[in-house]
Design a protein around this motif. Structure first.
Motif, PDB file in Angstrom:
ATOM      1  N   ASP A   1       0.531  -1.423  -0.082  1.00 29.75           N
ATOM      2  CA  ASP A   1       0.154   0.041   0.269  1.00 29.75           C
ATOM      3  C   ASP A   1       0.647   1.481  -0.031  1.00 29.75           C
ATOM      4  O   ASP A   1       0.492   2.212  -0.054  1.00 29.75           O
ATOM      5  CB  ASP A   1      -0.952  -0.219   1.712  1.00 29.75           C
ATOM      6  N   LEU A   2       1.975   1.012   0.240  1.00 28.23           N
ATOM      7  CA  LEU A   2       2.551   2.535   1.109  1.00 28.23           C
ATOM      8  C   LEU A   2       3.356   2.774  -0.448  1.00 28.23           C
ATOM      9  O   LEU A   2       3.138   3.743  -1.550  1.00 28.23           O
ATOM     10  CB  LEU A   2       4.814   2.433   0.898  1.00 28.23           C
ATOM     11  N   ARG A   3       4.092   1.909  -1.626  1.00 24.87           N
ATOM     12  CA  ARG A   3       4.390   1.784  -3.451  1.00 24.87           C
ATOM     13  C   ARG A   3       3.522   2.333  -3.914  1.00 24.87           C
ATOM     14  O   ARG A   3       3.002   3.098  -4.787  1.00 24.87           O
ATOM     15  CB  ARG A   3       5.249   0.308  -3.100  1.00 24.87           C
TER      16      ARG A   3
ATOM     17  N   LEU B   1      -8.524  -3.000  -4.105  1.00 24.53           N
ATOM     18  CA  LEU B   1      -9.339  -1.693  -2.758  1.00 24.53           C
ATOM     19  C   LEU B   1     -10.531  -2.193  -1.491  1.00 24.53           C
ATOM     20  O   LEU B   1     -10.562  -2.095  -1.074  1.00 24.53           O
ATOM     21  CB  LEU B   1     -10.305  -0.254  -3.515  1.00 24.53           C
ATOM     22  N   ARG B   2     -11.441  -3.382  -2.652  1.00 22.08           N
ATOM     23  CA  ARG B   2     -12.052  -3.783  -1.727  1.00 22.08           C
ATOM     24  C   ARG B   2     -12.328  -4.593  -0.681  1.00 22.08           C
ATOM     25  O   ARG B   2     -13.180  -4.696   0.489  1.00 22.08           O
ATOM     26  CB  ARG B   2     -12.735  -4.765  -2.912  1.00 22.08           C
TER      27      ARG B   2
ATOM     28  N   ASN C   1     -12.530  10.660  -5.698  1.00 23.60           N
ATOM     29  CA  ASN C   1     -13.376   9.606  -6.026  1.00 23.60           C
ATOM     30  C   ASN C   1     -12.312   8.430  -6.314  1.00 23.60           C
ATOM     31  O   ASN C   1     -11.624   8.036  -7.105  1.00 23.60           O
ATOM     32  CB  ASN C   1     -14.338   9.498  -7.374  1.00 23.60           C
ATOM     33  N   LEU C   2     -12.280   7.050  -5.287  1.00 24.46           N
ATOM     34  CA  LEU C   2     -11.934   5.672  -4.841  1.00 24.46           C
ATOM     35  C   LEU C   2     -12.965   5.524  -5.498  1.00 24.46           C
ATOM     36  O   LEU C   2     -13.990   4.708  -4.744  1.00 24.46           O
ATOM     37  CB  LEU C   2     -11.174   5.600  -3.576  1.00 24.46           C
ATOM     38  N   MET C   3     -12.162   4.203  -6.220  1.00 23.95           N
ATOM     39  CA  MET C   3     -12.644   3.000  -6.939  1.00 23.95           C
ATOM     40  C   MET C   3     -11.800   1.749  -6.726  1.00 23.95           C
ATOM     41  O   MET C   3     -10.868   2.102  -7.202  1.00 23.95           O
ATOM     42  CB  MET C   3     -14.224   2.789  -7.282  1.00 23.95           C
TER      43      MET C   3
END
Length: 296
Positions: free
Chosen positions: A40-42, A72-73, A93-95
């Motif tokens: 997640d950091l990269r 993301l889910r 917006n994040l999806m």
């Protein structure tokens, strides 16, 4: 000038494109991979860098950013991720990447989008229902993906090594990688990330297109798994057996290989369920979903 930005994050790279509100692309930046469940950091750094580079290129006002990102889910820190992007845009917006592809390919119409790149997933919409199948990652699923094809190719070589034989396919695989033995390959394989492993997929598909029997068998195994995932998603959409369902393809494996697409269509034909195959548009990035998201 007002514009929006779409960001298509995946296991191989992150593509950020700015669009006029009419949908005309005006600037593009490509950075490294972004998958929240892998690193997640990269993912944060590559997404943020792409956005900051793009914003620095443009005059005017960015009205909204739409980001489609793998993992993301199941990611528990979505709001923290959003905040740490640290970009001066009023709407972000994040999806997940499948939803981004769905919006880009179907443009609001009901149907299914099948992504097969480094990983694989099927996303669908029918009325107000949003659903998906697959997308469980390379350790638990990703049937029909680039990683799946590549892993099966390496397993073919390990099986032959145990049996004391080596086929022309396995010899060609080692030559492709410029390696001398299975032991060198295994040493590399366990150090590669899944994006690096998936780079073997074009080799497998090229061998299958040239009628190598081992490569053909690998492709058939892969498309059987992917077709089953598509059928699971179709069931979730509650379409009847006679409904013709829109089916769009996305991801490098499906978009770049006509051989693979045809093999998948033939596998789906065995179900006798009708599909309308949406034309492939490889020159149009899934980042275009930002325009549809903003208008809706």
């Amino acid at each position: 000038m007002d514009y929006v930005i779409g960001v298509d994050c995946g296991g191989t790279n992150t593509t950020a494109i700015a669009y006029q509100l009419s949908g005309h692309p005006i600037a593009k930046v490509v950075t490294g991979p972004a998958n929240l469940m892998v690193d997640d950091l990269r993912a944060l750094n590559n997404t943020r860098n792409a956005l900051q580079q793009l914003l620095a290129k443009l005059d005017g006002t960015c009205q909204a950013v739409t980001i489609g990102i793998a993992g993301l889910r199941a990611y528990p820190f979505i709001e923290r991720f959003r905040q740490r992007l640290n970009v001066p845009v009023p709407q972000i917006n994040l999806m997940n990447d499948a939803q981004l592809a769905q919006l880009a390919k179907l443009q609001g119409k009901p149907g299914l989008v099948t992504i097969a790149g480094t990983g694989s997933v099927v996303s669908g919409t029918n009325g107000r229902r949003q659903f998906s199948a697959g997308g469980w990652g390379h350790l638990l699923g990703d049937e029909g993906s680039g990683y799946h094809l590549s892993r099966l190719a390496v397993q073919q070589l390990t099986t032959e090594t145990d049996a004391g034989t080596i086929s022309p396919f396995s010899q060609a695989l080692l030559a492709q990688l410029k390696l001398k033995s299975i032991f060198e390959l295994i040493d590399h394989f366990y150090q590669w990330d899944k994006g690096h492993v998936a780079r073997l997929a074009p080799f497998v598909l090229a061998q299958a297109a040239d009628h190598d029997p081992h490569a053909v068998a690998i492709v058939q195994t892969a498309v059987a798994g992917l077709a089953q995932t598509i059928l699971y998603a179709r069931q979730k959409g509650r379409w009847s057996k006679t409904d013709t369902v829109n089916l769009a393809f996305a991801g490098s494996v499906l978009e770049k290989s006509s051989y693979y697409r045809e093999a998948l269509r033939q596998q789906l034909a065995q179900s006798a369920l009708p599909f309308n195959y949406v034309p492939i548009t490889p020159d149009i990035s899934n980042a275009i979903a930002a325009v549809y998201a903003y208008k809706n």
